[in-house]
Design a protein around this motif. Structure first.
Motif, PDB file in Angstrom:
ATOM      1  N   PRO A 135      44.800  34.299  43.063  1.00 19.01           N
ATOM      2  CA  PRO A 135      44.637  33.136  43.821  1.00 19.01           C
ATOM      3  C   PRO A 135      42.789  32.860  43.819  1.00 19.01           C
ATOM      4  CG  PRO A 135      45.414  34.691  45.283  1.00 19.01           C
ATOM      5  CD  PRO A 135      45.351  35.477  43.706  1.00 19.01           C
ATOM      6  N   VAL A 136      42.064  33.863  44.105  1.00 14.80           N
ATOM      7  CA  VAL A 136      40.597  33.547  43.822  1.00 14.80           C
ATOM      8  C   VAL A 136      40.106  32.799  42.709  1.00 14.80           C
ATOM      9  CG1 VAL A 136      38.229  34.952  43.814  1.00 14.80           C
ATOM     10  CG2 VAL A 136      40.408  35.788  45.388  1.00 14.80           C
ATOM     11  N   LEU A 137      40.344  33.302  41.693  1.00 20.15           N
ATOM     12  CA  LEU A 137      40.240  32.606  40.463  1.00 20.15           C
ATOM     13  C   LEU A 137      40.750  31.190  40.285  1.00 20.15           C
ATOM     14  CD1 LEU A 137      40.214  35.633  37.915  1.00 20.15           C
ATOM     15  CD2 LEU A 137      38.318  34.403  38.785  1.00 20.15           C
ATOM     16  N   ARG A 138      41.821  31.033  40.903  1.00 18.30           N
ATOM     17  CA  ARG A 138      42.362  29.564  40.769  1.00 18.30           C
ATOM     18  C   ARG A 138      41.519  28.732  41.637  1.00 18.30           C
ATOM     19  NH1 ARG A 138      47.318  31.776  40.598  1.00 18.30           N
ATOM     20  NH2 ARG A 138      47.786  31.992  42.877  1.00 18.30           N
ATOM     21  N   ASP A 139      41.016  29.274  42.889  1.00 21.39           N
ATOM     22  CA  ASP A 139      40.060  28.499  43.886  1.00 21.39           C
ATOM     23  C   ASP A 139      38.711  28.401  43.223  1.00 21.39           C
ATOM     24  OD1 ASP A 139      41.903  28.569  45.887  1.00 21.39           O
ATOM     25  OD2 ASP A 139      40.825  30.256  46.922  1.00 21.39           O
ATOM     26  N   VAL A 140      38.431  29.361  42.264  1.00 19.00           N
ATOM     27  CA  VAL A 140      37.058  29.320  41.492  1.00 19.00           C
ATOM     28  C   VAL A 140      36.961  28.089  40.478  1.00 19.00           C
ATOM     29  CG1 VAL A 140      35.396  30.334  40.018  1.00 19.00           C
ATOM     30  CG2 VAL A 140      36.331  31.494  41.891  1.00 19.00           C
ATOM     31  N   ALA A 141      38.224  28.175  39.658  1.00 18.79           N
ATOM     32  CA  ALA A 141      38.263  27.069  38.592  1.00 18.79           C
ATOM     33  C   ALA A 141      38.436  25.574  39.395  1.00 18.79           C
ATOM     34  CB  ALA A 141      39.851  27.453  37.951  1.00 18.79           C
ATOM     35  N   SER A 142      39.138  25.541  40.405  1.00 21.81           N
ATOM     36  CA  SER A 142      39.267  24.229  41.133  1.00 21.81           C
ATOM     37  C   SER A 142      37.927  23.776  41.496  1.00 21.81           C
ATOM     38  CB  SER A 142      40.258  24.055  41.879  1.00 21.81           C
ATOM     39  OG  SER A 142      40.087  24.983  43.219  1.00 21.81           O
ATOM     40  N   ALA A 143      37.068  24.657  41.884  1.00 20.46           N
ATOM     41  CA  ALA A 143      35.649  24.142  42.616  1.00 20.46           C
ATOM     42  C   ALA A 143      34.833  23.905  41.602  1.00 20.46           C
ATOM     43  CB  ALA A 143      35.122  25.601  43.519  1.00 20.46           C
ATOM     44  N   VAL A 144      34.728  24.482  40.407  1.00 17.27           N
ATOM     45  CA  VAL A 144      33.856  24.110  39.487  1.00 17.27           C
ATOM     46  C   VAL A 144      34.176  23.206  38.510  1.00 17.27           C
ATOM     47  CG1 VAL A 144      32.811  26.550  39.522  1.00 17.27           C
ATOM     48  CG2 VAL A 144      34.391  26.258  37.817  1.00 17.27           C
ATOM     49  N   GLY A 145      35.411  22.993  38.421  1.00 15.02           N
ATOM     50  CA  GLY A 145      35.890  21.683  37.595  1.00 15.02           C
ATOM     51  C   GLY A 145      35.353  21.989  36.122  1.00 15.02           C
ATOM     52  N   ASP A 146      34.716  21.109  35.493  1.00 17.25           N
ATOM     53  CA  ASP A 146      34.305  21.208  34.126  1.00 17.25           C
ATOM     54  C   ASP A 146      32.900  21.583  34.090  1.00 17.25           C
ATOM     55  OD1 ASP A 146      35.432  18.684  35.212  1.00 17.25           O
ATOM     56  OD2 ASP A 146      34.505  17.244  33.449  1.00 17.25           O
ATOM     57  N   LYS A 147      32.565  21.951  35.108  1.00 19.24           N
ATOM     58  CA  LYS A 147      31.059  22.695  34.917  1.00 19.24           C
ATOM     59  C   LYS A 147      31.092  24.139  34.227  1.00 19.24           C
ATOM     60  CE  LYS A 147      29.912  22.142  39.417  1.00 19.24           C
ATOM     61  NZ  LYS A 147      29.272  22.258  40.623  1.00 19.24           N
ATOM     62  N   ILE A 201      35.193  35.072  32.648  1.00 19.70           N
ATOM     63  CA  ILE A 201      36.307  35.639  31.869  1.00 19.70           C
ATOM     64  C   ILE A 201      36.768  37.009  33.023  1.00 19.70           C
ATOM     65  CG2 ILE A 201      37.024  37.208  30.054  1.00 19.70           C
ATOM     66  CD1 ILE A 201      34.788  35.809  28.396  1.00 19.70           C
ATOM     67  N   ASP A 202      38.016  36.991  33.185  1.00 20.31           N
ATOM     68  CA  ASP A 202      38.816  37.919  33.920  1.00 20.31           C
ATOM     69  C   ASP A 202      39.489  38.866  33.184  1.00 20.31           C
ATOM     70  OD1 ASP A 202      39.934  39.318  35.956  1.00 20.31           O
ATOM     71  OD2 ASP A 202      41.609  37.643  36.410  1.00 20.31           O
ATOM     72  N   PHE A 203      39.093  39.982  33.098  1.00 21.17           N
ATOM     73  CA  PHE A 203      40.159  41.102  32.365  1.00 21.17           C
ATOM     74  C   PHE A 203      40.914  41.691  33.309  1.00 21.17           C
ATOM     75  CE2 PHE A 203      36.659  40.388  29.364  1.00 21.17           C
ATOM     76  CZ  PHE A 203      37.046  40.582  28.062  1.00 21.17           C
ATOM     77  N   TRP A 225      49.974  44.756  36.254  1.00 23.68           N
ATOM     78  CA  TRP A 225      50.528  45.789  37.021  1.00 23.68           C
ATOM     79  C   TRP A 225      49.223  46.560  37.987  1.00 23.68           C
ATOM     80  CZ3 TRP A 225      47.088  49.769  35.588  1.00 23.68           C
ATOM     81  CH2 TRP A 225      46.481  49.644  34.498  1.00 23.68           C
ATOM     82  N   ASN A 226      48.134  46.182  37.720  1.00 25.72           N
ATOM     83  CA  ASN A 226      46.897  46.601  38.870  1.00 25.72           C
ATOM     84  C   ASN A 226      46.785  45.524  39.988  1.00 25.72           C
ATOM     85  OD1 ASN A 226      43.627  45.959  39.214  1.00 25.72           O
ATOM     86  ND2 ASN A 226      44.103  48.019  38.549  1.00 25.72           N
ATOM     87  N   GLU A 227      46.894  46.230  41.132  1.00 24.69           N
ATOM     88  CA  GLU A 227      46.980  45.539  42.338  1.00 24.69           C
ATOM     89  C   GLU A 227      45.757  44.576  42.471  1.00 24.69           C
ATOM     90  OE1 GLU A 227      47.299  46.436  47.087  1.00 24.69           O
ATOM     91  OE2 GLU A 227      48.179  47.912  45.666  1.00 24.69           O
ATOM     92  N   ALA A 228      44.505  45.144  42.349  1.00 23.78           N
ATOM     93  CA  ALA A 228      43.224  44.390  42.556  1.00 23.78           C
ATOM     94  C   ALA A 228      43.175  43.192  41.447  1.00 23.78           C
ATOM     95  CB  ALA A 228      42.229  45.300  42.135  1.00 23.78           C
ATOM     96  N   SER A 229      43.936  43.314  40.396  1.00 27.58           N
ATOM     97  CA  SER A 229      43.721  42.350  39.425  1.00 27.58           C
ATOM     98  C   SER A 229      44.821  41.172  39.826  1.00 27.58           C
ATOM     99  CB  SER A 229      44.206  42.876  37.899  1.00 27.58           C
ATOM    100  OG  SER A 229      43.548  43.489  37.235  1.00 27.58           O
ATOM    101  N   GLY A 285      36.013  45.161  39.829  1.00 26.95           N
ATOM    102  CA  GLY A 285      36.451  45.142  41.286  1.00 26.95           C
ATOM    103  C   GLY A 285      36.601  43.670  41.662  1.00 26.95           C
ATOM    104  N   GLU A 286      37.446  43.675  42.934  1.00 30.74           N
ATOM    105  CA  GLU A 286      37.574  42.461  43.510  1.00 30.74           C
ATOM    106  C   GLU A 286      36.331  41.638  43.926  1.00 30.74           C
ATOM    107  OE1 GLU A 286      40.863  42.307  46.420  1.00 30.74           O
ATOM    108  OE2 GLU A 286      41.085  44.501  45.848  1.00 30.74           O
ATOM    109  N   GLN A 287      36.343  40.396  43.892  1.00 31.60           N
ATOM    110  CA  GLN A 287      35.041  39.618  44.224  1.00 31.60           C
ATOM    111  C   GLN A 287      35.500  38.493  45.027  1.00 31.60           C
ATOM    112  OE1 GLN A 287      31.925  40.626  43.110  1.00 31.60           O
ATOM    113  NE2 GLN A 287      33.177  42.337  41.993  1.00 31.60           N
ATOM    114  N   ASN A 288      34.781  37.763  46.032  1.00 29.38           N
ATOM    115  CA  ASN A 288      35.042  36.728  46.636  1.00 29.38           C
ATOM    116  C   ASN A 288      34.844  35.623  46.004  1.00 29.38           C
ATOM    117  OD1 ASN A 288      32.519  35.594  47.668  1.00 29.38           O
ATOM    118  ND2 ASN A 288      32.552  37.334  48.858  1.00 29.38           N
ATOM    119  N   ALA A 289      35.664  34.497  46.187  1.00 30.90           N
ATOM    120  CA  ALA A 289      35.315  33.103  45.545  1.00 30.90           C
ATOM    121  C   ALA A 289      33.935  32.561  45.595  1.00 30.90           C
ATOM    122  CB  ALA A 289      36.627  32.035  45.848  1.00 30.90           C
TER     123      ALA A 289
END
Length: 98
Positions: free
Chosen positions: A31-43, A16-18, A22-26, A83-87
């Motif tokens: 795009p990081v979360l899009r990458d995560v979603a595509s990498a994990v698929g239905d897992k 879950i990403d809160f 208007w928050n720059e880090a959010s 805070g920001e995290q990497n994929a």
């Protein structure tokens, strides 16, 4: 909030990403979360929750910094970080809890 209970009660990891628009880090995390979603698929599931539209939930979970990421599975919070995290590290965490 009952819908939130259903989401976090799944038997797969739920990231879950809160965030706010208007928050720059959010915004940088989108795009990081899009990458995560595509990498994990239905897992796992990746859910974005706008704190401006879900203030009660954000307050109940004491979301202060943005973005705040949480991983739930079977109704239990397994991980939380602001805070920001990497994929790569998020994907590794999800796979650890899968």
């Amino acid at each position: 909030m009952s819908k939130f209970g259903e989401l976090v009660g799944l038997n797969v990891p739920v990231l879950i990403d809160f965030y706010t628009e208007w928050n720059e880090a959010s915004v940088k995390m989108h795009p990081v979360l899009r990458d995560v979603a595509s990498a994990v698929g239905d897992k796992a599931k990746v859910i974005k929750i706008d704190v401006d539209k879900n203030t009660q939930l954000a307050e109940a979970l004491r979301v202060k910094g943005l973005p705040t990421l949480m991983i739930y599975k079977n109704g239990e919070m397994l991980w939380r970080k602001s805070g920001e995290q990497n994929a790569e590290s998020i994907i590794a965490l999800i796979e650890q809890y899968a």
